[in-house]
Write a protein that holds these residues in place. Structure first.
Motif, PDB file in Angstrom:
ATOM      1  N   THR A  22     -33.191 -55.156  -1.377  1.00  0.00           N
ATOM      2  CA  THR A  22     -34.013 -56.194  -2.002  1.00  0.00           C
ATOM      3  C   THR A  22     -35.464 -56.024  -1.567  1.00  0.00           C
ATOM      4  O   THR A  22     -35.754 -55.609  -0.437  1.00  0.00           O
ATOM      5  N   MET A  76     -31.371 -50.814  -7.131  1.00  0.00           N
ATOM      6  CA  MET A  76     -29.921 -50.694  -7.325  1.00  0.00           C
ATOM      7  C   MET A  76     -29.557 -49.212  -7.358  1.00  0.00           C
ATOM      8  O   MET A  76     -30.151 -48.435  -8.127  1.00  0.00           O
ATOM      9  N   TYR A  82     -30.991 -44.463  -9.670  1.00  0.00           N
ATOM     10  CA  TYR A  82     -31.326 -45.823  -9.272  1.00  0.00           C
ATOM     11  C   TYR A  82     -32.041 -46.541 -10.408  1.00  0.00           C
ATOM     12  O   TYR A  82     -32.594 -45.910 -11.326  1.00  0.00           O
ATOM     13  N   TRP A 132     -26.772 -46.274  -8.088  1.00  0.00           N
ATOM     14  CA  TRP A 132     -25.595 -46.107  -8.947  1.00  0.00           C
ATOM     15  C   TRP A 132     -25.040 -44.695  -8.862  1.00  0.00           C
ATOM     16  O   TRP A 132     -25.793 -43.716  -8.800  1.00  0.00           O
ATOM     17  N   MET A 169     -22.909 -57.168  -5.394  1.00  0.00           N
ATOM     18  CA  MET A 169     -23.814 -56.835  -4.301  1.00  0.00           C
ATOM     19  C   MET A 169     -23.340 -57.451  -2.990  1.00  0.00           C
ATOM     20  O   MET A 169     -23.304 -56.785  -1.948  1.00  0.00           O
ATOM     21  N   LEU A 224     -21.715 -49.210  -8.122  1.00  0.00           N
ATOM     22  CA  LEU A 224     -22.835 -49.651  -7.297  1.00  0.00           C
ATOM     23  C   LEU A 224     -22.558 -49.243  -5.855  1.00  0.00           C
ATOM     24  O   LEU A 224     -21.687 -49.809  -5.201  1.00  0.00           O
ATOM     25  N   VAL A 231     -35.000 -55.647  -7.004  1.00  0.00           N
ATOM     26  CA  VAL A 231     -33.950 -55.006  -6.202  1.00  0.00           C
ATOM     27  C   VAL A 231     -33.815 -53.551  -6.629  1.00  0.00           C
ATOM     28  O   VAL A 231     -33.755 -53.245  -7.826  1.00  0.00           O
ATOM     29  N   PHE A 265     -27.925 -50.988  -2.402  1.00  0.00           N
ATOM     30  CA  PHE A 265     -29.073 -51.728  -2.937  1.00  0.00           C
ATOM     31  C   PHE A 265     -30.024 -52.081  -1.800  1.00  0.00           C
ATOM     32  O   PHE A 265     -29.658 -52.041  -0.612  1.00  0.00           O
ATOM     33  N   THR A 313     -30.311 -54.775   2.806  1.00  0.00           N
ATOM     34  CA  THR A 313     -30.164 -53.373   2.399  1.00  0.00           C
ATOM     35  C   THR A 313     -28.822 -52.839   2.885  1.00  0.00           C
ATOM     36  O   THR A 313     -28.426 -53.076   4.031  1.00  0.00           O
TER      37      THR A 313
END
Length: 250
Positions: A66, A49, A5, A51, A21, A61, A47, A64, A84
């Motif tokens: 926020t 993120m 992340y 991965w 996103m 991605l 945010v 995520f 989310t």
């Protein structure tokens, strides 16, 4: 899979990444619009993120969340979780939990003697359960009425953010129309889910969750809670690594 992340300031998220996103978000939620999603994102501070580095030609991605961190006028700080989502192929991954735990720990470390609260709005029982499974002092809950020290903080925050759409007496946020609702396959609890009293409580407390009505929640983040989460998520990981190491050397 090689999962990790990053924590990106909102100012560093360009239009292309915002669109990626939103495309992922729209895969799991009805009644969402890019303009509103983008506006909500711009109000956040950062945010998380998620991965998958094993994908090519570039990292994938897969989720995520926020985040808004705000200092309270009465003292203390709030970490507010916004939009989310995690791709269903990665359900069961603890990457998001690890990232969020790091945010909690670092915020607590910078302000060790100041109260810290997690504010979460939930239109799905799975999101609600993330809070209930990890933070004993989280409300609304089966544990009973919200304590007097938490109630004013909760109501002031949500009233300030959602105004008349937030109902103090029910803890529900109702916009009058759906501003985003979980798609059917995610929204319906299984028989196994329904065996959990916390899931049943959420459904009783927010019977219109499938219409996009949100349940406004608060958790008191104490040092003991953070220590428990770190132990919960790291000890099994290191136990698996050690086991694999020993097996490869026998």
């Amino acid at each position: 899979m090689n999962l990790n992340y990053t924590l990106l300031p909102v100012s560093q998220i360009n239009t292309e990444l915002r669109r990626r996103m939103f495309d992922l978000f729209g895969k799991y939620y009805f009644d969402v619009e890019f303009e509103r999603f983008n506006s909500d994102l711009s109000e956040k501070t950062s945010v998380i993120m998620l991965w998958d580095q094993s994908k090519s030609p570039e990292p994938f991605l897969f989720g995520f969340s926020t985040v808004l961190i705000r200092e309270l006028p009465v003292g203390g700080r709030v970490i507010y979780s916004g939009d989310t989502v995690v791709d269903s192929d990665y359900w069961g991954s603890r990457t998001l939990q690890s990232a969020f735990t790091r945010i909690l720990f670092l915020t607590r470390l910078r302000h060790p003697f100041s109260p810290l609260y997690w504010m979460l709005i939930s239109k799905g029982f799975k999101t609600y359960m993330l809070m209930r499974r990890n933070f004993p002092r989280s409300y609304p809950s089966l544990a009973g009425a919200i304590p007097n020290d938490l109630a004013p903080v909760k109501h002031a925050f949500y009233k300030g953010k959602f105004a008349e759409n937030y109902r103090t007496e029910t803890s529900l946020i109702d916009f009058g129309k759906s501003m985003g609702r979980v798609k059917d396959q995610m929204a319906v609890p299984t028989d196994r889910d329904m065996s959990n009293p916390d899931v049943r409580f959420f459904l009783e407390k927010n019977p219109r969750y499938h219409e996009g009505v949100e349940l406004a929640c608060i958790a008191d983040i104490r040092w003991s809670d953070i220590a428990h989460i770190i132990f919960k998520y790291t000890v099994p990981f290191y136990a698996r690594v050690r086991s694999r190491f020993l097996q490869s050397n026998t």
